[in-house]
Scaffold this active site. Structure first.
Site, mmCIF file in Angstrom:
data_model
loop_
_atom_site.group_PDB
_atom_site.id
_atom_site.type_symbol
_atom_site.label_atom_id
_atom_site.label_comp_id
_atom_site.label_asym_id
_atom_site.label_seq_id
_atom_site.Cartn_x
_atom_site.Cartn_y
_atom_site.Cartn_z
ATOM 1 N N SER A 78 -15.508 -23.650 -11.729
ATOM 2 C CA SER A 78 -14.762 -24.315 -12.791
ATOM 3 C C SER A 78 -14.823 -25.838 -12.624
ATOM 4 C CB SER A 78 -13.317 -23.800 -12.810
ATOM 5 O OG SER A 78 -12.657 -24.175 -13.995
ATOM 6 N N ASP A 177 -14.957 -15.261 -20.736
ATOM 7 C CA ASP A 177 -14.256 -16.433 -20.221
ATOM 8 C C ASP A 177 -13.429 -17.068 -21.337
ATOM 9 O OD1 ASP A 177 -13.471 -18.887 -19.133
ATOM 10 O OD2 ASP A 177 -15.334 -19.110 -18.004
ATOM 11 N N HIS A 206 -12.841 -15.893 -16.714
ATOM 12 C CA HIS A 206 -13.038 -17.201 -16.089
ATOM 13 C C HIS A 206 -13.088 -17.107 -14.569
ATOM 14 C CE1 HIS A 206 -13.213 -21.488 -15.815
ATOM 15 N NE2 HIS A 206 -12.115 -21.557 -15.084
#
Length: 242
Positions: A78, A177, A206
């Protein structure tokens, strides 16, 4: 010796990349480090913490590894993927693995699907058993608006460095996601000038390292990092990128 730095995401902690890091520790003799960025971890304390502090903390960990290791690999999840991209552009690293990288933010369409799923589970009395809901719920009230702005600054800071990356790059993301549109990996593929390998996981959200395909992901990262040129199995890539 090979050193591998794993960088977690925004509002998260080392646990977000732990399955991949543990797989590498068990399968290799590498020096694998998973630091906790300032203000992050099990107890969030993000008030007053800037994106520069996150970048600096990761960079300091990388510099420690460069002093004891001959070769460096980077893994970023991320926001950690964007920080890792910056570091890969600045330092001489051999390979970079980006997991659900936050090159863009928020897929509102997929988020709507997840919220609808939460509603159905709530009606059935099963919401408390949903790990994704639990992860979101405990963070409510712990993330100040100023910190969210710092997250956006971090992403914008790292973007210009994508075109300066010279090492092989693996980008993995889940089709479900809700935080980052899955098409982000195509955006990053265009922005990154070096050779890239792309994988989409149909059933992952995610938190790709913690989902039901986490074992496949960990093996893919291991395969990418240990191959001579950073190549993944072509059949695996073609099957997942469709």
């Amino acid at each position: 010796m090979i050193g591998c730095l794993c960088i977690h995401g925004y509002t998260g902690g080392p646990y977000e990349v732990e399955p991949v890091a543990e797989h590498l520790k068990k399968s290799t003799d590498w020096q694998v480090e998973v630091p906790c960025l300032p203000g992050h971890g099990e107890h969030l304390d993000l008030k007053g913490v800037t994106y520069e502090q996150w970048v600096t903390a990761a960079e300091q960990e990388l510099e420690k590894l460069t002093r004891i290791c001959d070769e460096i690999y980077l893994i970023g999840f991320s926001m950690g993927g964007m920080i890792a991209s910056y570091l890969a552009a600045k330092y001489d690293v051999s390979k970079l693995a980006l997991l659900s990288p936050a090159g863009k933010y928020l897929s509102f369409k997929q988020m709507g699907v997840e919220l609808a799923g939460f509603a159905v589970k709530g009606i059935k009395g099963k919401l408390k058993d949903d790990p994704l809901y639990s992860n979101y719920r405990w963070k409510l009230g712990s993330v100040p608006l100023t910190s969210m702005l710092e997250f956006q600054k971090c992403v914008r800071f790292a973007r210009p460095y994508l075109g300066k990356i010279n090492c092989p790059v693996m980008i993995a993301q889940g089709r479900q996601d809700s935080m980052v549109p899955y098409k982000t990996l195509h955006y990053l593929d265009k922005e990154i000038s070096s050779e890239t390998q792309l994988i989409l996981y149909d059933n992952s959200k995610h938190h790709i390292c913690l989902g039901e395909e986490k074992e496949e992901l960990a093996q893919a990262v291991y395969s990418f990092l240990t191959s001579d040129r950073g190549d993944l199995d072509k059949v695996e890539v073609e099957a997942t990128i469709q």
